[in-house]
Design an enzyme around this catalytic site. Structure first.
Site, PDB file in Angstrom:
ATOM      1  N   CYS A   1       0.837  -1.203   0.000  1.00  0.00           N
ATOM      2  CA  CYS A   1       0.000   0.000   0.000  1.00  0.00           C
ATOM      3  C   CYS A   1       0.877   1.260   0.000  1.00  0.00           C
ATOM      4  CB  CYS A   1      -0.966  -0.046   1.186  1.00  0.00           C
ATOM      5  SG  CYS A   1      -2.325   1.142   1.068  1.00  0.00           S
TER       6      CYS A   1
ATOM      7  N   HIS B   1      -3.368  -4.908   0.330  1.00  0.00           N
ATOM      8  CA  HIS B   1      -2.752  -5.311   1.601  1.00  0.00           C
ATOM      9  C   HIS B   1      -2.333  -6.782   1.527  1.00  0.00           C
ATOM     10  CE1 HIS B   1      -3.056  -1.820   4.307  1.00  0.00           C
ATOM     11  NE2 HIS B   1      -3.839  -1.416   3.324  1.00  0.00           N
TER      12      HIS B   1
ATOM     13  N   GLU C   1      -0.437  -8.451   3.291  1.00  0.00           N
ATOM     14  CA  GLU C   1      -0.317  -9.199   4.548  1.00  0.00           C
ATOM     15  C   GLU C   1      -1.556 -10.047   4.819  1.00  0.00           C
ATOM     16  OE1 GLU C   1      -2.383  -5.389   5.917  1.00  0.00           O
ATOM     17  OE2 GLU C   1      -1.026  -6.026   4.316  1.00  0.00           O
TER      18      GLU C   1
END
Length: 233
Positions: free
Chosen positions: A113, A210, A212
């Site tokens: 991001c 994102h 993650e």
């Protein structure tokens, strides 16, 4: 086998913690730490203290630039627009310093991001400060989105031609920085991933989404950690 040490940039925030109110904390969502560990790395936080960055980064094997607050538009020669949040200047300064050290040392860099945005900005890139069609329907809730990935690329070798990612961005790359090439896009053409244009350069890549979160992005983190492991050797 020794796990590569991955420096992960953290935010500065204020929280209520147990009986304590308004506690200043260096903050990072747990999913970043978990995904780095899953991929084979050992995560450590880089606090948003510019004076501390050198010491942390000289010991790191890789740099993961996390998502978070909007970047100061002054860094790309723009005025702050209506929907852009006030900047966290200490974090911007600390992360740009960490990125400069990582690139000087030739260690792998992965941006998530705002991390991707900073990688582009330091090379002269600019941002579109508001993409209402990409803002989440419910603030604070990530939304799944399928992105298209260039197969013949670093991102493509890890993610395949398509991947489901989780998004919560209202800004995006407008002009991509020099030496980078876009290698992932949303259906409407917004850049969702970029990497070093020179395939022989050290590992340098980022996702607007994102990474993650979710399972489709784990192979990208594994490739990132493997690049750090090779650099160790």
């Amino acid at each position: 086998m020794t796990r590569p040490v991955v420096a992960v940039t953290a935010d500065l925030s204020t929280v209520n913690w147990n009986i304590w109110g308004d506690v200043s904390v260096a903050l990072l969502p747990w999913e970043y730490m978990e995904k780095v560990h899953q991929a084979g790395g050992a995560p450590v936080l880089v606090p948003p203290i510019p004076e501390a960055v050198d010491a942390v980064m000289e010991r790191a094997d890789a740099l993961l630039m996390s998502g978070g607050a909007d970047i100061d538009p002054a860094l790309y020669g723009a005025e702050r627009e209506k929907f852009t949040f006030p900047p966290h200047k200490a974090r911007d300064t600390a992360e740009l310093a960490a990125l400069a050290i990582a690139e000087r040392r030739g260690i792998p860099v992965l941006g998530v991001c705002r991390g991707l945005q900073l990688i582009s900005i330091i090379r002269g890139g600019t941002l579109d400060q508001h993409l209402p069609e990409h803002s989440p329907a419910v603030p604070g809730k990530y939304e799944p989105r399928e992105i298209q990935v260039k197969p013949d690329s670093l991102l493509g070798s890890a993610l395949g031609p398509t991947a489901t990612v989780y998004c919560h961005h209202h800004q995006g790359i407008d002009k991509l920085g020099a030496g980078l090439v876009a290698t992932a896009w949303s259906d409407d053409g917004v850049i969702e991933g970029a990497e070093a244009e020179d395939p022989s350069a050290p590992f340098l890549a980022g996702l607007q989404a994102h990474g993650e979160l979710g399972t489709d992005t784990l192979p990208l983190f594994e490739a990132f950690i493997e690049a750090a492991r090779k650099k160790q050797q």
